[in-house]
Write a protein that holds these residues in place. Structure first.
Motif, short mmCIF file in Angstrom:
data_model
loop_
_atom_site.label_atom_id
_atom_site.label_comp_id
_atom_site.label_asym_id
_atom_site.label_seq_id
_atom_site.Cartn_x
_atom_site.Cartn_y
_atom_site.Cartn_z
N UNK A 114 10.76 12.71 3.38
CA UNK A 114 11.31 11.58 3.08
C UNK A 114 10.14 10.37 2.79
N UNK A 115 10.79 9.15 2.05
CA UNK A 115 9.77 8.09 1.58
C UNK A 115 10.31 6.76 1.90
N UNK A 116 9.57 5.74 1.85
CA UNK A 116 10.04 4.62 1.78
C UNK A 116 9.40 3.60 0.71
N UNK A 117 9.80 2.40 0.68
CA UNK A 117 9.21 1.57 -0.29
C UNK A 117 8.48 0.27 0.14
N UNK A 118 7.35 -0.36 -0.33
CA UNK A 118 6.82 -1.35 0.13
C UNK A 118 6.51 -2.28 -1.23
N UNK A 119 6.27 -3.59 -0.84
CA UNK A 119 5.98 -4.62 -1.87
C UNK A 119 4.47 -4.40 -2.34
N UNK A 120 4.26 -5.23 -3.50
CA UNK A 120 2.81 -5.32 -4.08
C UNK A 120 1.87 -5.63 -2.70
N UNK A 121 2.13 -6.39 -1.93
CA UNK A 121 1.05 -6.48 -0.78
C UNK A 121 1.32 -5.79 0.51
N UNK A 122 2.17 -4.82 0.13
CA UNK A 122 2.19 -3.72 1.36
C UNK A 122 3.25 -3.98 2.10
#
Length: 503
Positions: free
Chosen positions: A128-136
């Motif tokens: 599985x995976x998740x998402x992060x913003x530009x600043x992590x």
């Protein structure tokens, strides 16, 4: 204790990690740090500098001095697929893993994949995976790919069916596979196109002997501005079509028994694609090449006949969309009460276009379940909008999405305004993403409320004690604090607002 898969001769397999690099100097170190810090140590890390114009080439070279497992390949810019192909040709490992250079991996990713290979006698392991913003920072996400809680063991055919039905996403960074799958079957990525992952993922799945999916989020996908995939365009539509055609060609040739299955899945895909191109063209003045649209419609006609001839039943949702498409042209070009917005009954230009627009717009037929309002001017905002739209889409809701509706360079500010206001008036309800309190979204809320159209709000992470402007709070019927909160309401009708303050 580190668990490392073993070859038949007792040796620890070498894993080749291929990392195409271009324009990511802000994120590259974090990506590579996660790779050199892997608990599974027997790696070769190939940094493929794809002619990056920033400091990335020097940064890659600096990493070779810090870790002897790193090799750098400098090449002229050729795009993601070309860089991956070069890395694949240079890889010497027993297993292959691709990583995007702006993303971050968990330090036990390779260890968990290789241990699973060993424990289940698999040659392809997905996670599985998740998402992060530009600043992590973590972002809320809801992907069908992640909707499982136990280990899943699949045959290649089972995994291919799941991928075609979008139950497995088409990302090469979401799995580790045996190198023989690539080397023994003439594998390469298509150069010069987007949607390259979907075009080739089934080629890898189909040549495996056992696929195992583990319920662990080991990869962090960064949502950022400047990423390779962009907004809707006709070229992107063509790339989607070519990708799905490539996928079908491979599957039908490799597994002839899936021919009828693929015809039905292709029909579902093209019906959805063609409906969107028609909507973009007629509602939003999106520039659609008539030849492209005609080719897609001909494909739909042919696939419809093939599916009927095979005796397969078209899903109710797809049949409904087919029926809707037959009515689309007549409905969308039908003038309101015999008069176009901005034009008086005698055919002369209206001297008070604002007032005339309001009267004309208010008579629109309700063709969409939701008008999806919200900002989409940076990757974090786009990611939030995608999560909102995903929930509505998976619950069978039709949407007017302003972020795909108009190209301001083509229709100008007035055209964008007209398109969006027409969209509001053609919708049964508005759902507004309150992220960053975008002024355009605030207008859309007020406009819909003034016409008596129900308005709902969506604000991810809303908690007790947070604040919402009273003018907004008093205009909406509910404020959903997450995609799960909205999904629960759509499924059960149950919802309780957070105890937020109004100011």
């Amino acid at each position: 204790m580190m668990a490392e898969a073993m070859n038949g001769d007792g040796a620890t397999p070498l894993v080749s990690v291929i990392v195409p690099v271009y324009g990511v100097e802000r994120y590259l170190d974090a990506c590579v740090e996660g790779l050199v810090g892997q608990t599974y140590r027997n790696l070769e890390i190939l940094l493929v500098d794809d002619g990056s114009p920033d400091r990335c080439p020097a940064m890659c070279d600096a990493w070779t001095a810090r870790d002897e497992r790193i090799r750098v390949i400098h090449k002229a810019n050729g795009g993601l697929s070309d860089a991956r192909n070069v890395g694949l040709a240079k890889a010497t490992g027993d297993y292959i893993y691709f990583v995007d250079s702006d993303d971050v991996v968990e330090r036990n990713l390779i260890e968990r994949a290789m241990a699973t290979m060993r424990d289940y006698d698999a040659d392809l392991v997905m996670f599985q995976f998740d998402t992060i913003s530009e600043d992590g920072k973590p972002l809320t996400s809801s992907y069908k790919h992640n909707h499982y809680d136990d280990v899943i063991i699949m045959t290649p055919i089972e995994a291919i069916k799941a991928q075609v039905k979008a139950e497995i996403d088409g990302y090469f960074w979401s799995f580790v596979a045996a190198a023989s799958i690539y080397r023994n079957h003439g594998f390469s990525f298509p150069v010069g196109r987007k949607i390259e992952d979907m075009a080739r993922i089934c080629n890898v799945i189909g040549e495996s002997h056992r696929v195992v999916r583990i319920p662990e989020a080991l990869y962090h996908y960064r949502m950022r501005r400047g990423s390779i995939t962009g907004d809707w365009s006709m070229q992107l539509t063509r790339d989607w079509v070519r990708a799905t055609d490539d996928r079908e060609t491979y599957i039908v040739e490799r597994f002839p028994e899936l021919k009828n299955f693929m015809k039905l899945q292709q029909l579902i895909f093209f019906v959805n694609l063609d409906y969107e191109t028609i909507r973009q063209s007629l509602v939003a003045k999106f520039s659609i090449d008539p030849q492209d649209a005609d080719r897609i419609r001909r494909r739909i006609e042919g696939l419809t006949k093939d599916v009927a001839g095979a005796g397969d039943e078209v899903p109710e949702s797809t049949q409904s969309l087919l029926d809707t498409m037959k009515q689309t042209f007549a409905e969308m070009v039908e003038p309101d009460a015999g008069t176009e917005a901005g034009q008086a009954a005698d055919g002369q230009p209206d001297r008070e276009p604002g007032r005339k627009r309001e009267k004309a717009y208010s008579r629109k037929r309700r063709r969409y379940d939701f008008y999806v309002a919200g900002p989409f001017f940076n990757p974090e905002q786009v990611a939030s909008m995608e999560r909102l739209e995903h929930v509505l889409d998976t619950h069978g809701k039709t949407m007017f999405r302003p972020r795909f509706a108009s190209d301001i360079a083509e229709v100008g500010p007035a055209g964008c305004f007209d398109d969006d206001v027409n969209g509001i008036c053609a919708s049964k309800a508005v759902i507004a993403n309150l992220m960053d309190e975008d002024s355009g979204t605030m207008f859309e809320i007020g406009f819909a409320h003034s016409l008596g159209i129900p308005v709902y709000a969506y604000r991810e992470g809303l908690r007790d004690g947070d604040s919402i402007n009273l003018m907004i709070a008093q205009s909406v019927r509910a404020v959903f604090s997450s995609s799960d909160d909205l999904a629960r309401y759509l499924e059960t009708g149950e919802h309780k607002d957070a105890d937020y303050a109004q100011f």
